[in-house]
Design a protein around this motif. Structure first.
Motif, mmCIF file in Angstrom:
data_model
loop_
_atom_site.group_PDB
_atom_site.id
_atom_site.type_symbol
_atom_site.label_atom_id
_atom_site.label_comp_id
_atom_site.label_asym_id
_atom_site.label_seq_id
_atom_site.Cartn_x
_atom_site.Cartn_y
_atom_site.Cartn_z
ATOM 1 N N ALA A 143 -27.047 0.040 -23.188
ATOM 2 C CA ALA A 143 -28.407 0.424 -22.833
ATOM 3 C C ALA A 143 -28.891 1.467 -23.825
ATOM 4 O O ALA A 143 -28.093 2.095 -24.524
ATOM 5 N N ALA A 165 -33.023 -2.734 -26.106
ATOM 6 C CA ALA A 165 -34.104 -1.985 -25.479
ATOM 7 C C ALA A 165 -34.809 -2.801 -24.400
ATOM 8 O O ALA A 165 -35.046 -2.313 -23.300
ATOM 9 N N TYR A 166 -35.112 -4.039 -24.700
ATOM 10 C CA TYR A 166 -35.918 -4.828 -23.757
ATOM 11 C C TYR A 166 -35.103 -5.508 -22.667
ATOM 12 O O TYR A 166 -35.626 -5.815 -21.622
ATOM 13 N N LYS A 167 -33.865 -5.801 -22.956
ATOM 14 C CA LYS A 167 -33.098 -6.587 -21.990
ATOM 15 C C LYS A 167 -31.990 -5.780 -21.339
ATOM 16 O O LYS A 167 -31.113 -6.333 -20.692
ATOM 17 N N GLN A 168 -31.980 -4.479 -21.523
ATOM 18 C CA GLN A 168 -30.854 -3.682 -21.032
ATOM 19 C C GLN A 168 -30.702 -3.744 -19.515
ATOM 20 O O GLN A 168 -31.710 -3.919 -18.817
ATOM 21 N N PRO A 169 -29.518 -3.558 -19.005
ATOM 22 C CA PRO A 169 -28.260 -3.459 -19.761
ATOM 23 C C PRO A 169 -27.763 -4.837 -20.218
ATOM 24 O O PRO A 169 -27.788 -5.774 -19.431
ATOM 25 N N LEU A 180 -21.521 -2.994 -21.136
ATOM 26 C CA LEU A 180 -22.961 -3.130 -20.956
ATOM 27 C C LEU A 180 -23.653 -2.033 -21.761
ATOM 28 O O LEU A 180 -23.346 -0.850 -21.619
ATOM 29 N N VAL A 235 -23.041 1.767 -20.626
ATOM 30 C CA VAL A 235 -23.330 2.260 -19.283
ATOM 31 C C VAL A 235 -22.456 1.619 -18.212
ATOM 32 O O VAL A 235 -22.565 1.958 -17.046
ATOM 33 N N GLY A 236 -21.604 0.723 -18.619
ATOM 34 C CA GLY A 236 -20.738 0.099 -17.626
ATOM 35 C C GLY A 236 -20.084 -1.135 -18.208
ATOM 36 O O GLY A 236 -20.140 -1.380 -19.418
#
Lengths: 175, 264, 175
Positions: free
Chosen positions: C149, C101-105, C147, C136-137
């Protein structure tokens, strides 16, 4: 007993849909009334398994219960799925795990003594993170070191029902 | 017992496409390869077992002198290569040296109840060998995701709701504090709420690009969001480009700018 | 074509083991050589489905491909499953979620670096299954790691309008 669906198919569906292995009790608990007996469930599972002879899957009995899984021999194809490369474990990791499994409960010190090298704390942390190993107590020696033991999850992962299913040390090694 | 029988898989490594199965007798081998070989050993006991096996020596009757010499020679070689020598190896070297000296000069005073100085070492070697073999066996047991595969949670025609965990935001906060405590990842205080919006927008843009491979730069913006929204989007695009997650392409000056996925 | 296992069983095993629906192409891609044709795969699936008449599961064709699922009519029993799974409530689960949550992606590697332990793949699988987290990638580094998210669903679940409504780290640090 009469359900709107046959018992064997309910059990089959439940095993397929479950995330975790199901014990006989877990399966019995799926029924609100007319709970089948454990004996009955066990027999039904045996019959199901017989019928799976010509399928790629089977019901196996592991430490925490019964679980559906794809049989051995399909890894060539299936390992391409889910992009999850099957993990290879380092010698240090396996040796540490094996010592905990066979000598449990053990302290880090015990492991170090057998392996002759200091234990990489990362390995213990990983083992605990996987829930393969847990701290079961503390030894009554100076520093009260943690006592480590393996868990049901460890057995589940290696398709084992109990610690006694671990391979026995071979004759050769015994003095 | 002759341990050479259990000599199942010795150190065998591949370096530059060639398989190196033995410790080199000389140093005509690139130092990097040697490092690889040395790193194959799990510690002094492992190395000692290797040397014993290599010599086809009965472990119950270790001729301590040649083994000690070899061991020390080996450690010298490691030092020459300037490897950081684990203290465990030095301890083993001194243990071997001690055994050697005690065998050469028997201590007459307490000779009676003194056992063969090699006995303890042999016991440890065999104990280690036992677990080493067992760990090889464990590695062969059919295990999940390699030999057998768990049936992935099969979609069942039921409401999924009650399978969701019940977590409240408070628990997330606690988990977050734990993470903070463990690693001071956010120590720089850089991450304010704005930065988070940027992170969120980064995920959002990546997701779109992932689905469409290419999108127009201007399509990332929604005018309803106003200036703040535009800034957040712009920062997100720059951040994504900086982290090498997207490519920003413009075919010629003043033409349309596109964002595209790096992997095409 | 000849494989060491029959084609129908390979397809069956793959569908059972896959996390996601498999398209005909996905299935063909499991084979390194002697790729079966899409037509052949489709026919095999039809035959399999015929044989599942007396089972609690079936292969269904959804938008992104084929997937195994438990037939309708078993909810009474199956809905009682999976109520609790230790991996879901564990500290590891929450911490992994928080880092995403905090460091996405972020990649798995990033999470591992922050937490100092390897990520239990089951946790990521659960998070994706809840649709709290999605891929997301892929990062342009060796192995092209995914990655991760958080999703809208994640925000909905915690009654957040956007990620910026998450407690800011600075506030927490005062605590």
């Amino acid at each position: 007993m009469s359900y709107s669906k046959p018992l064997n198919l309910i059990i089959e569906g439940a095993l397929l849909a479950s995330n975790d292995p199901l014990s006989l009790q877990d399966i019995a608990n799926l029924f609100d009334k007319d709970k089948p007996s454990k004996n009955e469930i066990q027999k039904t599972i045996d019959v199901l398994n017989d019928n799976y002879k010509n399928h790629s899957f089977e019901i196996v009995h592991v430490a925490s219960g019964f679980r559906m899984q794809v049989r051995k021999g399909y890894d060539d194809w299936i390992s391409k799925l889910n992009k999850q490369s099957s993990t290879r474990y380092s010698k240090a990791f396996l040796e540490t795990l094996v010592i905990i499994a066979y000598k449990q409960p053990v302290t880090r010190g015990d492991i170090e003594e057998i392996r002759g090298v200091s234990v990489n704390p990362q390995i213990i942390r990983n083992l605990i993170e996987f829930e393969w190993v847990k701290v079961v107590g503390h030894k009554e020696t100076p520093g009260k070191p943690e006592l480590l033991a393996t868990t049901k999850k460890f057995l589940d992962y290696f398709n084992l029902k109990s610690l006694s299913d671990l391979p026995p040390p071979s004759e050769l090694e015994v003095l | 017992m002759n341990t050479s029988n259990t000599n199942s898989n010795d150190t065998s490594i591949v370096f530059n496409g060639k398989t190196i199965t033995d410790i080199p007798e000389d140093l005509f081998i690139p130092p990097e390869a040697l490092r690889v070989i040395i790193e194959q050993f799990e510690g002094p006991l492992d190395l000692l077992l290797y040397l014993i096996k290599k010599q086809n020596i009965d472990v119950v009757d270790i001729p301590i002198l040649p083994i000690t010499n070899q061991y020390v020679e080996y450690i010298n070689m490691m030092q020459e290569m300037q490897f950081e020598l684990a203290s465990d190896y030095l301890v083993m070297a001194s243990t071997l040296a001690e055994i050697k000296s005690r065998m050469l000069v028997p201590n007459e005073e307490d000779e009676e109840d003194e056992e063969d100085p090699r006995a303890n070492l042999i016991k440890r070697l065999m104990e280690y060998q036992k677990y080493k073999n067992l760990s090889e066996k464990l590695d062969e047991i059919p295990r999940l995701n390699r030999d057998t595969f768990i049936i992935s949670r099969i979609f069942a025609n039921i409401e999924k709701k009650d399978t969701m965990p019940t977590i409240d935001l408070g628990e997330l906060e606690i988990a977050f504090q734990e993470v903070l405590k463990r690693a001071e990842i956010f120590a720089s205080h850089e991450i304010q709420s704005e930065a988070l919006s940027v992170r969120e927008r980064m995920s959002f843009i990546l997701d779109i690009i992932n689905k469409n491979e290419t999108i127009k730069f201007i399509d990332c913006f929604t005018y309803q969001e106003g200036r703040m929204g535009a800034i957040v989007t712009f920062l997100a695009i720059l951040e994504l480009a900086k982290e090498g997650l997207i490519d920003i392409v413009q075919n010629q000056d003043y033409s349309m700018i596109y964002l595209q996925s790096v992997i095409l």
